[in-house]
Scaffold this active site. Structure first.
Site, mmCIF file in Angstrom:
data_model
loop_
_atom_site.group_PDB
_atom_site.id
_atom_site.type_symbol
_atom_site.label_atom_id
_atom_site.label_comp_id
_atom_site.label_asym_id
_atom_site.label_seq_id
_atom_site.Cartn_x
_atom_site.Cartn_y
_atom_site.Cartn_z
ATOM 1 N N LYS A 136 32.584 16.792 42.782
ATOM 2 C CA LYS A 136 32.136 17.170 44.284
ATOM 3 C C LYS A 136 30.999 16.715 44.540
ATOM 4 O O LYS A 136 30.577 18.141 44.091
ATOM 5 C CB LYS A 136 33.083 17.546 45.679
ATOM 6 C CG LYS A 136 33.376 16.970 46.966
ATOM 7 C CD LYS A 136 34.857 16.197 46.133
ATOM 8 C CE LYS A 136 34.543 14.918 47.788
ATOM 9 N NZ LYS A 136 35.407 13.826 47.785
ATOM 10 N N ASP A 175 32.509 9.722 49.797
ATOM 11 C CA ASP A 175 33.251 10.620 50.790
ATOM 12 C C ASP A 175 32.888 10.360 52.372
ATOM 13 O O ASP A 175 31.917 9.719 52.411
ATOM 14 C CB ASP A 175 33.503 11.763 50.353
ATOM 15 C CG ASP A 175 34.358 12.756 50.979
ATOM 16 O OD1 ASP A 175 35.456 12.870 50.334
ATOM 17 O OD2 ASP A 175 33.733 13.791 51.532
HETATM 18 P P1 NDP Z 1 34.407 8.836 57.108
HETATM 19 O O1 NDP Z 1 32.857 9.198 57.069
HETATM 20 O O2 NDP Z 1 34.152 7.283 56.781
HETATM 21 O O3 NDP Z 1 34.794 9.265 58.591
HETATM 22 C C1 NDP Z 1 35.253 10.656 58.842
HETATM 23 C C2 NDP Z 1 36.224 10.620 60.167
HETATM 24 O O4 NDP Z 1 36.264 12.401 59.935
HETATM 25 C C3 NDP Z 1 34.800 10.151 61.264
HETATM 26 O O5 NDP Z 1 35.856 9.239 62.077
HETATM 27 C C4 NDP Z 1 34.009 11.541 61.820
HETATM 28 O O6 NDP Z 1 34.150 11.231 63.109
HETATM 29 C C5 NDP Z 1 35.679 12.652 61.873
HETATM 30 N N1 NDP Z 1 34.970 13.859 61.814
HETATM 31 C C6 NDP Z 1 34.249 13.861 60.381
HETATM 32 N N2 NDP Z 1 34.415 15.835 60.171
HETATM 33 C C7 NDP Z 1 34.992 15.944 61.382
HETATM 34 C C8 NDP Z 1 35.036 16.929 62.251
HETATM 35 N N3 NDP Z 1 34.172 18.175 61.418
HETATM 36 N N4 NDP Z 1 35.639 17.366 62.462
HETATM 37 C C9 NDP Z 1 36.050 16.571 63.761
HETATM 38 N N5 NDP Z 1 36.047 14.957 63.319
HETATM 39 C C10 NDP Z 1 35.196 14.839 62.130
HETATM 40 O O7 NDP Z 1 35.083 9.939 55.890
HETATM 41 P P2 NDP Z 1 36.041 9.181 55.453
HETATM 42 O O8 NDP Z 1 37.156 8.763 56.388
HETATM 43 O O9 NDP Z 1 35.788 8.070 54.171
HETATM 44 O O10 NDP Z 1 36.841 11.314 55.136
HETATM 45 C C11 NDP Z 1 37.983 11.595 55.864
HETATM 46 C C12 NDP Z 1 39.236 12.273 55.186
HETATM 47 O O11 NDP Z 1 39.348 11.932 54.106
HETATM 48 C C13 NDP Z 1 37.712 13.877 54.703
HETATM 49 O O12 NDP Z 1 38.360 14.702 54.791
HETATM 50 C C14 NDP Z 1 37.567 13.063 53.249
HETATM 51 O O13 NDP Z 1 37.183 14.169 52.417
HETATM 52 C C15 NDP Z 1 39.056 11.898 52.850
HETATM 53 N N6 NDP Z 1 39.465 11.356 51.111
HETATM 54 C C16 NDP Z 1 38.736 10.484 51.316
HETATM 55 C C17 NDP Z 1 38.519 9.405 50.702
HETATM 56 C C18 NDP Z 1 37.169 8.151 50.539
HETATM 57 O O14 NDP Z 1 38.232 6.888 49.562
HETATM 58 N N7 NDP Z 1 36.829 7.785 51.566
HETATM 59 C C19 NDP Z 1 39.620 9.717 49.450
HETATM 60 C C20 NDP Z 1 40.872 10.960 49.636
HETATM 61 C C21 NDP Z 1 40.317 11.904 50.545
HETATM 62 P P3 NDP Z 1 32.953 11.199 63.728
HETATM 63 O O15 NDP Z 1 32.656 9.480 63.475
HETATM 64 O O16 NDP Z 1 32.911 12.529 65.171
HETATM 65 O O17 NDP Z 1 31.552 12.536 62.776
HETATM 66 O O1 2IT Z 2 38.544 13.287 47.951
HETATM 67 C C1 2IT Z 2 38.120 11.702 47.080
HETATM 68 O O2 2IT Z 2 38.799 11.509 46.507
HETATM 69 C C2 2IT Z 2 37.588 10.638 47.863
HETATM 70 N N1 2IT Z 2 36.662 10.772 48.480
HETATM 71 C C3 2IT Z 2 37.495 9.846 46.907
HETATM 72 C C4 2IT Z 2 36.701 10.331 45.094
HETATM 73 C C5 2IT Z 2 36.452 9.064 44.416
HETATM 74 O O3 2IT Z 2 35.693 9.581 43.029
HETATM 75 O O4 2IT Z 2 36.829 7.936 44.372
#
Ligand code: NDP
Ligand code: 2IT
Length: 451
Positions: free
Chosen positions: A130, A170
């Site tokens: 990561k 992420d």
């Molecule tokens: P995005 O940046 O697309 O969205 C993040 C969302 O979470 C936004 O709505 C943001 O709000 C909110 N957020 C972030 N930090 C905080 C905080 N400290 N408190 C409250 N809300 C918060 O990210 P993703 O959707 O890609 O990721 C979301 C989660 O999913 C993370 O935990 C990530 O690690 C996990 N994940 C993502 C994957 C992927 O493929 N993208 C794969 C597997 C897991 P705001 O706009 O106000 O910041």
């Molecule tokens: O937390 C996760 O699994 C991700 N942000 C996706 C990682 C990836 O390599 O697609």
């Protein structure tokens, strides 16, 4: 006598805390895994004597670097960047990049540790890593984001490679940022290779990668509900977040006949009693991703909804809940409230959104509860498929990929049952995921000897 002979879970965790001071998120992630693995290892002397868990909980390396960039006003800005390469026993390091002011070494170490087990669960050959930076993309112009991404990659490029370490997106890193970073990697190395995933479709990306995490979390939820003879038809869902994972989880819930009541961001949550349908989800996608707006503006567009500043949505009664924002956003008291209000299933789209208290509450209540390393693995799984397509220099069809994603999610569900079935109709998905993920990595490490 082996040095580990007298080390129990508490002794092990004392050591982890001592070696990782001021890293609460990392310690929390290790504890959640160690609670199950110590029980599993009880009669497995080799894992103890070879110190396998201790070795997985010590990243192969943590690279930290300075990232300088110039803002639009001509000021020189300095951020910190990291790449944590946790473990490559079963494949190249693989995992996302996060840009958010809350990013620290502890946060990235916890994410890389979790990723190691998650990637093993997918069945694909990927190790765990990561990276990220404390850079805050909010309020930055597109040119500033481009300059930051280029500067970040100018250091990162020497640590990654299609067979070494393959980053992706992420929080705060989506298709646009991957584009800027891929462009800079290619410029520096003159190498067009599958070094990042989440790429655009014109330049080596895979169909359904964007949707895969959210969709996968809902497929996992369906698998869990099916063990009780239920499905999502007519069920109410509470979702946190409004980014990539949350909006695609919402979309799939709606497609499967469920009703989504909430979404949130760091400012609070919106509650729409009419349900957040596809049209509203599209509005959120455009508003949050393309316009970088705030979720509170939803109530201006859809006046029947209410906005709750500074709050998380867990008090809204629901059948199923999907935390899809960030770590430790669902605490012990929230978990109790969900259970008391009749929530039957929780599928984590985010990484470690539930704190240890909350995990114990869900386990104690014996509800259907999937930890992120199992339920959000769809994203990295399709990243793995993107790597395969890049190696083959071909692009697979959408239907094939959709089916592979479904198969991978139900494969993970089966692994959880295999190691987490507690009898009496209760599956401990946390235990199942931890043991299945650990066993695969641990057995590979045993084959390599002491390295
Ligand atoms: P995005 O940046 O697309 O969205 C993040 C969302 O979470 C936004 O709505 C943001 O709000 C909110 N957020 C972030 N930090 C905080 C905080 N400290 N408190 C409250 N809300 C918060 O990210 P993703 O959707 O890609 O990721 C979301 C989660 O999913 C993370 O935990 C990530 O690690 C996990 N994940 C993502 C994957 C992927 O493929 N993208 C794969 C597997 C897991 P705001 O706009 O106000 O910041
Ligand atoms: O937390 C996760 O699994 C991700 N942000 C996706 C990682 C990836 O390599 O697609």
């Amino acid at each position: 006598m082996a040095v580990t002979d007298h080390v129990d879970l508490n002794g092990f965790m004392e050591g982890v805390k001592k070696r990782n001071p001021h890293q609460p998120e990392f310690v929390q992630a290790v504890q959640e895994v160690a609670e199950d693995i110590f029980e599993f290892m009880e009669d497995k002397e080799e894992y103890h004597s070879q110190q396998i868990l201790r070795r997985i909980a010590e990243p192969d390396r943590v690279v930290s670097f300075r990232v300088c960039w110039e803002d639009d006003a001509g000021n020189i800005r300095v951020q910190r960047g990291w790449r944590v390469q946790n473990n490559n026993a079963i494949g190249p390091y693989k995992g996302g990049i996060r840009f958010h002011p809350s990013v620290t070494e502890s946060v990235l170490k916890f994410l890389a540790f979790e990723q190691t087990f998650k990637n093993a669960l997918t069945g694909l050959p990927m190790g765990g890593g990561k990276g990220g930076s404390n850079f805050n993309p909010k309020g930055k112009s597109v040119r500033e984001i481009m300059r930051f991404c280029q500067s970040f990659m100018t250091e990162l490029y020497r640590h990654i490679g299609a067979d070494i370490d393959v980053p992706a997106g992420d929080i705060g890193v989506g298709g646009r940022e991957i584009g800027f970073m891929f462009g800079q990697y290619k410029r520096i190395t003159n190498n067009f290779t599958g070094v990042l995933t989440g790429k655009g479709l014109e330049w080596g990306g895979s169909l359904i990668r964007t949707e895969a995490t959210g969709y996968g979390a809902v497929y996992f939820l369906e698998n869990m509900l099916a063990t009780k003879g239920e499905n999502l038809e007519g069920k109410t869902a509470v979702i946190s977040g409004s980014g990539n994972v949350a909006t695609h989880a919402a979309e799939k819930i709606v497609q499967l006949g469920g009703k989504v009541l909430t979404l949130s961001d760091s400012g609070g949550f919106i509650h729409d009693p009419d349900g957040i349908d596809q049209e509203k989800i599209d509005w959120v996608k455009t508003h949050k991703t393309h316009r970088r707006g705030r979720i509170e503006e939803y109530v201006e567009a859809f006046p029947k909804a209410t906005f709750h500043a500074g709050k998380t949505p867990w008090g809204v009664p629901c059948d199923v809940a999907l935390p899809c924002a960030t770590q430790n956003e669902l605490l012990g008291e929230d978990a109790k409230m969900l259970v008391a209000n009749g929530c039957r299933a929780v599928s984590e789209g985010a990484n470690m959104p539930t704190d240890l208290d909350g995990v114990h509450t869900f386990k104690h209540a014996r509800i259907l509860y999937a930890p992120g390393k199992a339920s959000n693995a769809g994203g990295v799984a399709v990243s793995g498929l993107e790597m395969s397509q890049n190696s083959e220099r071909r692009s697979w069809k959408e239907e094939e990929l959709q089916q592979m994603l479904k198969d991978i999610m139900s494969g993970i569900h089966n692994s959880c049952i295999r190691y987490g079935d507690q009898g009496g109709g209760y599956i401990d998905y946390v235990k199942g995921a931890n043991i299945a993920g650990f066993k695969k990595v641990a057995d590979a490490m045993l084959a390599f000897g002491v390295v």
